[in-house]
Design a protein around this motif. Structure first.
Motif, PDB file in Angstrom:
ATOM      1  N   GLU A  42       0.813  -1.224   0.000  1.00 18.07           N
ATOM      2  CA  GLU A  42       0.000   0.000   0.000  1.00 18.07           C
ATOM      3  C   GLU A  42       0.841   1.267   0.000  1.00 18.07           C
ATOM      4  O   GLU A  42       0.513   2.233   0.678  1.00 18.07           O
ATOM      5  CB  GLU A  42      -0.932  -0.018   1.216  1.00 18.07           C
ATOM      6  CG  GLU A  42      -1.912  -1.182   1.196  1.00 18.07           C
ATOM      7  CD  GLU A  42      -2.582  -1.425   2.529  1.00 18.07           C
ATOM      8  OE1 GLU A  42      -3.821  -1.483   2.562  1.00 18.07           O
ATOM      9  OE2 GLU A  42      -1.871  -1.569   3.546  1.00 18.07           O
ATOM     10  N   GLY A  43       1.918   1.274  -0.764  1.00 18.23           N
ATOM     11  CA  GLY A  43       2.720   2.476  -0.904  1.00 18.23           C
ATOM     12  C   GLY A  43       4.148   2.314  -0.407  1.00 18.23           C
ATOM     13  O   GLY A  43       4.551   1.263   0.093  1.00 18.23           O
ATOM     14  N   ILE A  44       4.930   3.397  -0.560  1.00 19.18           N
ATOM     15  CA  ILE A  44       6.303   3.459  -0.069  1.00 19.18           C
ATOM     16  C   ILE A  44       6.302   4.218   1.249  1.00 19.18           C
ATOM     17  O   ILE A  44       5.721   5.303   1.358  1.00 19.18           O
ATOM     18  CB  ILE A  44       7.225   4.182  -1.071  1.00 19.18           C
ATOM     19  CG1 ILE A  44       7.176   3.506  -2.448  1.00 19.18           C
ATOM     20  CG2 ILE A  44       8.649   4.235  -0.541  1.00 19.18           C
ATOM     21  CD1 ILE A  44       7.831   2.163  -2.517  1.00 19.18           C
ATOM     22  N   PHE A  45       6.986   3.676   2.239  1.00 23.63           N
ATOM     23  CA  PHE A  45       7.049   4.308   3.550  1.00 23.63           C
ATOM     24  C   PHE A  45       8.494   4.557   3.952  1.00 23.63           C
ATOM     25  O   PHE A  45       9.416   3.892   3.489  1.00 23.63           O
ATOM     26  CB  PHE A  45       6.371   3.428   4.614  1.00 23.63           C
ATOM     27  CG  PHE A  45       4.877   3.370   4.498  1.00 23.63           C
ATOM     28  CD1 PHE A  45       4.060   4.191   5.259  1.00 23.63           C
ATOM     29  CD2 PHE A  45       4.280   2.488   3.608  1.00 23.63           C
ATOM     30  CE1 PHE A  45       2.677   4.137   5.140  1.00 23.63           C
ATOM     31  CE2 PHE A  45       2.895   2.422   3.480  1.00 23.63           C
ATOM     32  CZ  PHE A  45       2.097   3.250   4.254  1.00 23.63           C
ATOM     33  N   GLN A  99       6.024   6.671   7.724  1.00 26.36           N
ATOM     34  CA  GLN A  99       5.389   7.814   7.082  1.00 26.36           C
ATOM     35  C   GLN A  99       5.274   7.525   5.588  1.00 26.36           C
ATOM     36  O   GLN A  99       6.254   7.124   4.949  1.00 26.36           O
ATOM     37  CB  GLN A  99       6.229   9.074   7.306  1.00 26.36           C
ATOM     38  CG  GLN A  99       5.714  10.309   6.591  1.00 26.36           C
ATOM     39  CD  GLN A  99       6.673  11.481   6.740  1.00 26.36           C
ATOM     40  OE1 GLN A  99       7.874  11.281   6.935  1.00 26.36           O
ATOM     41  NE2 GLN A  99       6.165  12.677   6.651  1.00 26.36           N
ATOM     42  N   LEU A 100       4.084   7.710   5.019  1.00 25.78           N
ATOM     43  CA  LEU A 100       3.877   7.481   3.600  1.00 25.78           C
ATOM     44  C   LEU A 100       4.682   8.491   2.780  1.00 25.78           C
ATOM     45  O   LEU A 100       4.655   9.688   3.048  1.00 25.78           O
ATOM     46  CB  LEU A 100       2.392   7.606   3.252  1.00 25.78           C
ATOM     47  CG  LEU A 100       2.003   7.332   1.799  1.00 25.78           C
ATOM     48  CD1 LEU A 100       2.230   5.862   1.435  1.00 25.78           C
ATOM     49  CD2 LEU A 100       0.543   7.716   1.559  1.00 25.78           C
ATOM     50  N   VAL A 101       5.391   8.006   1.768  1.00 25.14           N
ATOM     51  CA  VAL A 101       6.144   8.869   0.858  1.00 25.14           C
ATOM     52  C   VAL A 101       5.236   9.243  -0.304  1.00 25.14           C
ATOM     53  O   VAL A 101       4.693   8.370  -0.982  1.00 25.14           O
ATOM     54  CB  VAL A 101       7.398   8.153   0.349  1.00 25.14           C
ATOM     55  CG1 VAL A 101       8.148   9.034  -0.650  1.00 25.14           C
ATOM     56  CG2 VAL A 101       8.310   7.773   1.509  1.00 25.14           C
ATOM     57  N   GLY A 102       5.082  10.529  -0.563  1.00 26.20           N
ATOM     58  CA  GLY A 102       4.169  10.965  -1.610  1.00 26.20           C
ATOM     59  C   GLY A 102       2.745  10.617  -1.238  1.00 26.20           C
ATOM     60  O   GLY A 102       2.389  10.537  -0.057  1.00 26.20           O
TER      61      GLY A 102
END
Length: 300
Positions: free
Chosen positions: A71-74, A83-86
């Protein structure tokens, strides 16, 4: 689901070698990926990462840790929380750091997107804040990516095919094999190893052909230096091979249950993701320290 079905019981995940040095102690430097103060928008991050991990990497410019997930890059903030990146919530599968602020990845768009199901190869030049399509959009699903000496290697799970590119745009097809993960010798791109149901298979011709899998079964592989190839099995047992996978010696068992990803920064500095966290070793895997908690280690 991809047309090619892997013979392993678990989904494919990346264990690629991250480019450059990674210093996790520097991850809590109080800055967000864009250089601003972490958490400056007032949002309180979760104390643990709630997503399956597909890959680990570190920016050689600032040593910041990046975690590719379902579910994304952290990245850790100044408190050590993810913390979510972008703003992307895409499923990042194959993931590797190719240089300062330069990431290569593959995977699938977030639910509800009108984009093709497979990203092909995507690239970020701002440390994961934004991504652009590099090639093979809608045509390839790289579940593992690695690179060495300017050559990009990707395992396309839709076809069970190893592909190679010198520019990220034009690709050559190499061997077809049923593999979970692979790694490339950082100093010799002709040497490639892959995890198969029969054991570790080795190639000396850049992945054009592989010998039969042999030896202890591994889930993930990562080549820290020419004389230090690391492998981790489904129990979390970490082993090192000084001869490119011909022989192995167990060094330790990584805490936290079944592994999710493995990255060897060099011959002594190792990162491993398991069901309950991300662990770091600076003594070639003899001891590990937990650096980030994971609340949901289940596979998707």
């Amino acid at each position: 689901m991809p047309a090619f079905m892997n013979p392993f019981r678990r989904p494919f995940a990346v264990g690629s070698v991250a480019a450059g040095a990674l210093f996790l102690a520097a991850c809590g430097d109080g800055t967000a990926p864009d250089g601003t103060a972490a958490g400056s928008d007032g949002a309180k991050p979760a104390p643990a990462l709630h997503s399956h991990i597909h890959g680990l990497g570190g920016d050689p410019e600032n040593g910041r840790l990046y975690v590719a997930t379902h579910e994304g890059i952290f990245t850790p903030d100044d408190t050590g929380s993810p913390q979510l990146v972008g703003d992307s919530r895409d499923d990042f599968m194959g993931f590797t750091v190719a240089g300062a602020k330069t990431f290569l990845a593959s995977g699938h768009p977030a639910p509800g997107s009108d984009q093709p199901a497979d990203h092909g190869l995507i690239k970020s030049t701002d440390a994961g804040r934004s991504w652009t399509s590099a090639s093979l959009k809608g045509e390839a699903d790289f579940h593992s990516l690695d690179h060495a000496k300017g050559v990009i290697y990707g395992y396309d799970s839709t076809r069970g095919l190893l592909r190679v590119s010198k520019d990220g745009t034009s690709w050559q097809s190499r061997a077809q094999l049923q593999a979970l993960d692979f790694a490339v010798n950082p100093e010799d791109p002709n040497q490639v190893v892959a995890t198969t149901a029969e054991g570790v298979a080795r190639s000396t011709d850049g992945g054009a052909s592989f010998g039969s899998g042999e030896g202890a079964g591994m889930e993930y592989l990562s080549w820290g230096s020419p004389g230090a190839l690391f492998g981790i099995d489904f129990t979390g047992a970490l082993s090192i091979s000084p001869d490119g996978g011909a022989t192995w010696k167990k060094t330790a068992t990584v805490p936290g249950g079944q592994p999710q990803a493995l990255t060897a920064v060099d011959e002594r500095h190792i990162l491993a993701a398991t069901q309950d966290g991300i662990y770091e070793s600076r003594d070639a895997g003899r001891t590990f320290t937990k650096r980030l908690s994971v609340a949901n280690g289940d596979h998707h």
